[in-house]
Motif scaffolding. Structure first.
Motif, mmCIF file in Angstrom:
data_model
loop_
_atom_site.group_PDB
_atom_site.id
_atom_site.type_symbol
_atom_site.label_atom_id
_atom_site.label_comp_id
_atom_site.label_asym_id
_atom_site.label_seq_id
_atom_site.Cartn_x
_atom_site.Cartn_y
_atom_site.Cartn_z
ATOM 1 N N UNK A 276 0.810 -1.220 0.000
ATOM 2 C CA UNK A 276 0.000 0.000 0.000
ATOM 3 C C UNK A 276 0.841 1.267 0.000
ATOM 4 N N UNK A 277 2.163 1.105 -0.056
ATOM 5 C CA UNK A 277 3.046 2.263 -0.028
ATOM 6 C C UNK A 277 3.899 2.330 -1.289
ATOM 7 N N UNK A 278 4.260 3.543 -1.657
ATOM 8 C CA UNK A 278 5.151 3.784 -2.795
ATOM 9 C C UNK A 278 6.348 4.605 -2.355
ATOM 10 N N UNK A 279 7.439 4.412 -3.047
ATOM 11 C CA UNK A 279 8.638 5.211 -2.818
ATOM 12 C C UNK A 279 9.100 5.812 -4.142
ATOM 13 N N UNK A 280 9.742 6.971 -4.093
ATOM 14 C CA UNK A 280 10.147 7.632 -5.343
ATOM 15 C C UNK A 280 11.384 7.020 -5.974
ATOM 16 N N UNK A 281 11.497 7.220 -7.267
ATOM 17 C CA UNK A 281 12.701 6.926 -8.036
ATOM 18 C C UNK A 281 13.086 8.210 -8.751
ATOM 19 N N UNK A 282 14.315 8.652 -8.563
ATOM 20 C CA UNK A 282 14.804 9.893 -9.167
ATOM 21 C C UNK A 282 16.076 9.591 -9.943
ATOM 22 N N UNK A 283 16.194 10.154 -11.161
ATOM 23 C CA UNK A 283 17.362 9.822 -11.951
ATOM 24 C C UNK A 283 17.776 10.872 -12.946
ATOM 25 N N UNK A 284 18.940 10.631 -13.523
ATOM 26 C CA UNK A 284 19.515 11.491 -14.555
ATOM 27 C C UNK A 284 20.036 10.596 -15.673
ATOM 28 N N UNK A 285 19.891 11.036 -16.909
ATOM 29 C CA UNK A 285 20.233 10.207 -18.069
ATOM 30 C C UNK A 285 20.906 11.101 -19.113
ATOM 31 N N UNK A 286 22.135 10.763 -19.472
ATOM 32 C CA UNK A 286 22.871 11.483 -20.511
ATOM 33 C C UNK A 286 22.937 10.599 -21.749
ATOM 34 N N UNK A 287 22.605 11.186 -22.902
ATOM 35 C CA UNK A 287 22.469 10.386 -24.122
ATOM 36 C C UNK A 287 23.032 11.149 -25.322
ATOM 37 N N UNK A 288 23.700 10.398 -26.216
ATOM 38 C CA UNK A 288 24.181 10.980 -27.466
ATOM 39 C C UNK A 288 23.394 10.377 -28.617
ATOM 40 N N UNK A 289 22.854 11.236 -29.479
ATOM 41 C CA UNK A 289 22.045 10.807 -30.622
ATOM 42 C C UNK A 289 22.811 11.057 -31.908
ATOM 43 N N UNK A 290 23.055 9.966 -32.656
ATOM 44 C CA UNK A 290 23.790 10.049 -33.925
ATOM 45 C C UNK A 290 22.851 9.665 -35.057
ATOM 46 N N UNK A 291 22.447 10.645 -35.861
ATOM 47 C CA UNK A 291 21.497 10.387 -36.932
ATOM 48 C C UNK A 291 22.172 9.647 -38.080
ATOM 49 N N UNK A 292 21.557 8.540 -38.514
ATOM 50 C CA UNK A 292 22.128 7.722 -39.585
ATOM 51 C C UNK A 292 21.228 7.679 -40.814
ATOM 52 N N UNK A 293 20.096 8.330 -40.778
ATOM 53 C CA UNK A 293 19.173 8.380 -41.910
ATOM 54 C C UNK A 293 18.107 9.421 -41.658
ATOM 55 N N UNK A 294 17.215 9.552 -42.598
ATOM 56 C CA UNK A 294 16.177 10.567 -42.463
ATOM 57 C C UNK A 294 15.333 10.366 -41.206
ATOM 58 N N UNK A 295 15.032 9.118 -40.880
ATOM 59 C CA UNK A 295 14.118 8.828 -39.772
ATOM 60 C C UNK A 295 14.735 7.962 -38.691
ATOM 61 N N UNK A 296 16.063 7.833 -38.674
ATOM 62 C CA UNK A 296 16.694 6.918 -37.738
ATOM 63 C C UNK A 296 17.934 7.521 -37.086
ATOM 64 N N UNK A 297 18.080 7.250 -35.803
ATOM 65 C CA UNK A 297 19.278 7.652 -35.065
ATOM 66 C C UNK A 297 19.742 6.499 -34.192
ATOM 67 N N UNK A 298 21.046 6.426 -33.966
ATOM 68 C CA UNK A 298 21.610 5.497 -32.998
ATOM 69 C C UNK A 298 21.831 6.249 -31.691
#
Length: 199
Positions: free
Chosen positions: A80-102
């Motif tokens: 019946x109880x909840x606890x928080x989750x807090x985070x940070x996320x660093x990401x690099x996006x490399x576009x390889x096509x018109x509609x796609x990125x790695x």
């Protein structure tokens, strides 16, 4: 024909509560569809859209994304109880096509439910993972899928590998609003809401 169109599709469906409440017993099933469309006016040949799309110009872009995210996780020992989750996320996006990125990223989050549910492994409430994945680019909407691995030992019953599914809305050139789901295999761990900044 000029008036009718037949479509056959298939897919995999999943329903669960996303780990918000326990137990989280999801359902997975395969689905196939047969579709018959009728056009009041003459339908436009799909080649018109594919040619227009493929011949239009676009600029490949590579950029960094920094996310702050938050969630709430149901306790195993106190349902019946909840606890928080807090985070940070660093990401690099490399576009390889018109509609796609790695995507290549690293994240760190604090799982406060871990402190209550597994007090003997409370040091593992700090969770860090490396991720690699793919992103579909649909204008301001980006849909991503990533696989990650924790850089530390995990509590008993928790896999070292995980995956994420996310949907981002780019509000401007530098601000992102998104939702994301972290799962271990077929079991959702937690969904989160996030805000991101691109640079």
């Amino acid at each position: 024909s000029k008036k009718f169109q037949i479509c056959l599709t298939g897919g995999i469906n999943h329903i669960s509560n996303g780990g918000l409440k326990l137990p989280n017993k999801g359902i997975n099933w395969l689905e196939s569809q047969f579709q018959l469309n009728y056009f009041i006016s003459q339908k436009t040949d799909y080649k018109y859209f594919t040619n227009k799309y493929s011949n239009s110009k676009y600029n490949k872009t590579n950029f960094w994304k920094l996310y702050l995210f938050a969630s709430s996780k149901n306790l195993i020992t106190k349902p019946n109880q909840n606890k928080p989750i807090l985070g940070i996320h660093l990401q690099y996006s490399h576009q390889v096509g018109r509609s796609n990125s790695l995507l290549y990223g690293i994240e760190h989050f604090l799982d406060y439910a871990q402190l209550v549910d597994n007090p003997l492994t409370s040091n593992n409430f700090h969770k860090t993972g490396l991720l690699i994945g793919h992103e579909f680019l649909w204008g301001s909407i980006h849909f991503n899928q990533q696989i990650g691995i924790y850089l530390h030992a995990t509590p008993k019953g928790l896999s070292s590998w995980y995956h994420r599914w996310g949907l981002d809305y780019h509000c401007s050139n530098h601000i992102i609003l998104g939702v994301n789901l972290l799962a271990h295999g077929v079991v959702a761990y937690f969904p989160d809401l996030r805000i991101g900044f691109t640079f």
